[in-house]
Design a protein around this motif. Structure first.
Motif, PDB file in Angstrom:
ATOM      1  N   LEU A   1      47.518  -7.389  32.614  1.00  0.00           N
ATOM      2  CA  LEU A   1      48.792  -7.980  33.026  1.00  0.00           C
ATOM      3  C   LEU A   1      49.120  -7.755  34.497  1.00  0.00           C
ATOM      4  CD1 LEU A   1      51.052  -7.256  29.923  1.00  0.00           C
ATOM      5  CD2 LEU A   1      49.664  -9.266  30.431  1.00  0.00           C
ATOM      6  N   GLY A   2      48.293  -7.014  35.235  1.00  0.00           N
ATOM      7  CA  GLY A   2      48.469  -6.909  36.675  1.00  0.00           C
ATOM      8  C   GLY A   2      49.613  -6.037  37.143  1.00  0.00           C
ATOM      9  N   GLN A   3      50.139  -5.165  36.285  1.00  0.00           N
ATOM     10  CA  GLN A   3      51.295  -4.350  36.666  1.00  0.00           C
ATOM     11  C   GLN A   3      50.953  -2.903  36.993  1.00  0.00           C
ATOM     12  OE1 GLN A   3      54.397  -5.607  37.255  1.00  0.00           O
ATOM     13  NE2 GLN A   3      53.386  -7.565  36.881  1.00  0.00           N
ATOM     14  N   LEU A   4      49.807  -2.410  36.542  1.00  0.00           N
ATOM     15  CA  LEU A   4      49.497  -0.995  36.760  1.00  0.00           C
ATOM     16  C   LEU A   4      49.323  -0.681  38.241  1.00  0.00           C
ATOM     17  CD1 LEU A   4      48.945   1.782  35.475  1.00  0.00           C
ATOM     18  CD2 LEU A   4      46.508   1.156  35.417  1.00  0.00           C
ATOM     19  N   PHE A   5      48.694  -1.569  38.999  1.00  0.00           N
ATOM     20  CA  PHE A   5      48.522  -1.353  40.436  1.00  0.00           C
ATOM     21  C   PHE A   5      49.873  -1.151  41.105  1.00  0.00           C
ATOM     22  CE2 PHE A   5      48.276  -3.258  44.745  1.00  0.00           C
ATOM     23  CZ  PHE A   5      47.401  -2.365  45.329  1.00  0.00           C
ATOM     24  N   TYR A   6      50.854  -1.990  40.749  1.00  0.00           N
ATOM     25  CA  TYR A   6      52.187  -1.869  41.328  1.00  0.00           C
ATOM     26  C   TYR A   6      52.834  -0.534  40.942  1.00  0.00           C
ATOM     27  CZ  TYR A   6      52.046  -6.935  42.246  1.00  0.00           C
ATOM     28  OH  TYR A   6      51.729  -8.198  42.692  1.00  0.00           O
ATOM     29  N   PHE A   7      52.621  -0.114  39.698  1.00  0.00           N
ATOM     30  CA  PHE A   7      53.196   1.157  39.266  1.00  0.00           C
ATOM     31  C   PHE A   7      52.598   2.308  40.062  1.00  0.00           C
ATOM     32  CE2 PHE A   7      52.717   4.983  36.625  1.00  0.00           C
ATOM     33  CZ  PHE A   7      54.056   5.302  36.425  1.00  0.00           C
ATOM     34  N   TYR A   8      51.279   2.373  40.170  1.00  0.00           N
ATOM     35  CA  TYR A   8      50.636   3.414  40.972  1.00  0.00           C
ATOM     36  C   TYR A   8      51.200   3.424  42.393  1.00  0.00           C
ATOM     37  CZ  TYR A   8      46.776   4.205  37.598  1.00  0.00           C
ATOM     38  OH  TYR A   8      46.008   4.536  36.508  1.00  0.00           O
ATOM     39  N   LYS A   9      51.338   2.238  42.963  1.00  0.00           N
ATOM     40  CA  LYS A   9      51.788   2.122  44.345  1.00  0.00           C
ATOM     41  C   LYS A   9      53.235   2.564  44.495  1.00  0.00           C
ATOM     42  CE  LYS A   9      51.980  -1.316  48.101  1.00  0.00           C
ATOM     43  NZ  LYS A   9      51.534  -2.662  48.527  1.00  0.00           N
ATOM     44  N   ARG A  10      54.074   2.184  43.532  1.00  0.00           N
ATOM     45  CA  ARG A  10      55.488   2.580  43.609  1.00  0.00           C
ATOM     46  C   ARG A  10      55.634   4.092  43.543  1.00  0.00           C
ATOM     47  NH1 ARG A  10      59.455   3.444  39.888  1.00  0.00           N
ATOM     48  NH2 ARG A  10      58.289   2.604  38.127  1.00  0.00           N
ATOM     49  N   TRP A  11      54.820   4.740  42.765  1.00  0.00           N
ATOM     50  CA  TRP A  11      54.863   6.205  42.662  1.00  0.00           C
ATOM     51  C   TRP A  11      54.055   6.909  43.761  1.00  0.00           C
ATOM     52  CZ3 TRP A  11      54.599   8.813  37.184  1.00  0.00           C
ATOM     53  CH2 TRP A  11      55.810   8.570  36.506  1.00  0.00           C
ATOM     54  N   GLY A  12      53.211   6.163  44.456  1.00  0.00           N
ATOM     55  CA  GLY A  12      52.345   6.789  45.453  1.00  0.00           C
ATOM     56  C   GLY A  12      51.286   7.677  44.828  1.00  0.00           C
ATOM     57  N   VAL A  13      50.739   7.241  43.692  1.00  0.00           N
ATOM     58  CA  VAL A  13      49.718   8.034  43.004  1.00  0.00           C
ATOM     59  C   VAL A  13      48.454   8.076  43.856  1.00  0.00           C
ATOM     60  CG1 VAL A  13      48.295   8.223  40.929  1.00  0.00           C
ATOM     61  CG2 VAL A  13      50.662   7.406  40.752  1.00  0.00           C
ATOM     62  N   GLU A  14      47.985   9.265  44.170  1.00  0.00           N
ATOM     63  CA  GLU A  14      46.835   9.403  45.060  1.00  0.00           C
ATOM     64  C   GLU A  14      45.511   9.428  44.320  1.00  0.00           C
ATOM     65  OE1 GLU A  14      47.478  12.875  47.449  1.00  0.00           O
ATOM     66  OE2 GLU A  14      48.940  11.881  48.742  1.00  0.00           O
ATOM     67  N   SER A  15      45.506   9.946  43.112  1.00  0.00           N
ATOM     68  CA  SER A  15      44.274  10.051  42.330  1.00  0.00           C
ATOM     69  C   SER A  15      44.427   9.250  41.051  1.00  0.00           C
ATOM     70  CB  SER A  15      43.981  11.518  41.996  1.00  0.00           C
ATOM     71  OG  SER A  15      42.805  11.640  41.217  1.00  0.00           O
ATOM     72  N   VAL A  16      43.633   8.166  40.917  1.00  0.00           N
ATOM     73  CA  VAL A  16      43.733   7.318  39.739  1.00  0.00           C
ATOM     74  C   VAL A  16      42.397   7.319  38.999  1.00  0.00           C
ATOM     75  CG1 VAL A  16      45.440   5.868  40.889  1.00  0.00           C
ATOM     76  CG2 VAL A  16      43.045   5.180  40.896  1.00  0.00           C
ATOM     77  N   ALA A  17      42.473   7.191  37.697  1.00  0.00           N
ATOM     78  CA  ALA A  17      41.264   7.176  36.869  1.00  0.00           C
ATOM     79  C   ALA A  17      40.392   5.988  37.245  1.00  0.00           C
ATOM     80  CB  ALA A  17      41.650   7.096  35.399  1.00  0.00           C
ATOM     81  N   GLY A  18      39.086   6.234  37.330  1.00  0.00           N
ATOM     82  CA  GLY A  18      38.142   5.163  37.624  1.00  0.00           C
ATOM     83  C   GLY A  18      37.847   4.967  39.097  1.00  0.00           C
ATOM     84  N   TYR A  19      38.435   5.823  39.965  1.00  0.00           N
ATOM     85  CA  TYR A  19      38.212   5.681  41.403  1.00  0.00           C
ATOM     86  C   TYR A  19      38.116   7.063  42.027  1.00  0.00           C
ATOM     87  CZ  TYR A  19      38.760   3.815  46.158  1.00  0.00           C
ATOM     88  OH  TYR A  19      38.576   3.477  47.464  1.00  0.00           O
TER      89      TYR A  19
END
Length: 512
Positions: free
Chosen positions: A468-486
């Protein structure tokens, strides 16, 4: 903006045969605006063109839903040699990625231009239009204009605004006139004010006097029921509860809640929660709740053609994509991904991690989102195909829909806000409500700490927004530095998509 301006339906009417009855094109490339905007129905045609324009693969039909943004969120497994490996590594200037970004930027600004043209023509022809039609068309166009600008800001602007001040920096151009003149960039603070201004005006227009014109609540005015020749008014056919592919009062409110959350202030958080909680208190004329959870029977139906995989009962707004089966093609078939590069799927490790399955952790085994929206395929059954948007070769009863905003997001907003305000038990209660609605039998411990609640919110976003294309925006809004899969650190170089080169050069744009 120097983007080309046109009535999008002129072009799309030549491609989508379903629109042929709507259009009378003077030539293959030109449609008279005098003809287009000479009646209420002409404005309906123009708005329909905007919605059809949204279905383009550069936009919400693909890249802004199940493809590009979900690669940037690192959901999907990488296939060696695929164009999408460059997306995964955020190589935005690479020749295999840059066209996606340029197409998205140009596509959204072209839709904004169409919205601005509709708004300008509404004022020119106001005295000739039905007053209710004027209100509703203007409310829709303002909502869409804000929605497109906000997604441009979420992609091409800064995130994590709660923890840093970028209010004086230049944001994306907010275009409010139908003109070839270059629109000057405003500050983030000024741009947020324009977003809220458009949405608040739209909300007022779409609600109407005492809610009379809020067609999802009533919709029984003669204007809605009678078309030009006394028949049902085709333009309002889909304005029934939970079936609308177009924006209305509730959609505008939901977008405003997103804007407040992105802005990140304490005041904005409180307003977002206030808006979100409106969903749980709203009743229709018969006293029934307007918002419901998808029933288990609709998700688990033994006939896959009758499975409601997008949980349509919960849609606040969805995009209707008549060609979705053709767009998706074989992308969701993970049985032999090396046969072609065009495949999206989760690794078993990623699927187990997201849904908390395996190694003695059985939280997710009953979760509908795991049991019915993922399918092990391929050698060893280690490739997990994502079935949320599977069209069953065009035969599914619940196809041709891409959810843009749904009920669970409103619960997540409330959970986040109440956790931030220190009311952890209420935050946990909202999360448990969603979990139960997804078939998870074990409630979260009511004694979780603030950080543990935030971790559960993050888990829910990962589970709910696959394809649905929303997780990227959520990570960005929170400023998540470490994400699963990267493996690398996520920072502004990864989160902020670059403006197209010609926009920087000819428009003299400033991004950082």
């Amino acid at each position: 903006m120097k983007t080309k301006l046109f009535i999008v339906l002129m072009i799309l009417g030549l491609v989508f045969t379903s629109c042929e009855d709507w259009l009378k094109v003077n030539s293959e490339t030109e449609l008279s605006q005098d003809d287009m905007f000479s009646s209420d129905e002409g404005f309906h045609t123009a708005l329909t063109g905007v919605y059809i324009g949204m279905t383009a693969t550069d936009l919400y039909g693909m890249h802004l839903s199940w493809h590009m943004l979900d690669y940037l969120a690192h959901y999907y497994c990488l296939i060696s040699g695929s164009n999408d490996t460059y997306l995964h590594s955020h190589q935005y200037k690479h020749t295999r990625v840059y066209p996606y970004i340029k197409g998205t930027w140009n596509g959204l600004y072209n839709l904004i231009a169409n919205c601005n043209n509709i708004l300008a023509k509404l004022e020119e022809h106001k005295s000739e239009l039905n007053p209710i039609n004027y209100q509703l068309v203007k409310g829709e166009a303002l909502t869409l204009r804000a929605f497109f600008h906000f997604d441009l800001m979420r992609m091409f602007g800064f995130g994590n605004l709660r923890n840093r001040d970028v209010s004086s920096k230049k944001a994306i151009p907010y275009v409010t006139t139908f003109s070839k003149e270059v629109t000057p960039q405003l500050s983030y603070s000024e741009t947020f004010e324009l977003l809220k201004k458009d949405l608040l005006e739209a909300i007022d227009l779409l609600y109407g006097e005492n809610g009379k014109n809020c067609y999802r609540i009533t919709g029984d005015d003669d204007f809605f029921d009678n078309g030009p020749n006394g028949e049902d008014h085709a333009f309002f056919t889909y304005f029934d509860y939970q079936t609308s592919p177009r924006v209305d009062y509730y959609v505008a409110k939901a977008i405003l809640a997103r804007v407040y959350m992105w802005e990140g202030t304490d005041e904005g958080y409180a307003k977002a929660a206030e808006i979100a909680e409106e969903w749980f208190l709203t009743e229709d004329d018969s006293g029934q709740d307007c918002w419901d959870w998808v029933s288990r029977s609709r998700v688990t139906n033994s006939n896959v053609l009758y499975r409601d995989r997008t949980f349509s009962q919960e849609h606040i707004w969805h995009l209707s994509v008549t060609k979705l089966n053709d767009i998706i093609g074989n992308w969701l078939d993970a049985s032999n991904p090396n046969a072609t590069y065009e495949r999206i799927f989760l690794t078993q490790e990623m699927a187990f991690s997201i849904f908390e399955v395996g190694e003695g952790n059985d939280v997710g085994v009953n979760d509908y989102r795991y049991s019915y929206l993922l399918q092990p395929q391929g050698s060893g059954l280690n490739n997990y195909a994502t079935l949320k948007l599977d069209q069953c070769n065009g035969e599914t009863n619940y196809g041709q829909k891409i959810p843009l905003i749904s009920t669970p997001e409103m619960y997540y907003i409330c959970a986040e806000v109440y956790a931030q305000q220190g009311n952890l038990k209420k935050a946990i209660s909202y999360l448990n409500t969603v979990r139960r609605a997804r078939g998870i039998t074990a409630d979260l411990d009511e004694n979780l700490t603030y950080q543990e609640v935030r971790e559960e919110i993050l888990k829910e976003y990962r589970k709910e927004f696959v394809s649905l294309g929303q997780l990227f925006y959520f990570y960005k809004r929170w400023g998540v530095e470490s994400v699963a899969g990267y493996a690398d650190i996520m920072d502004d170089t990864k989160y902020v998509l670059p403006y197209p080169d010609e926009e920087v050069i000819s428009g003299n744009r400033v991004q950082f």
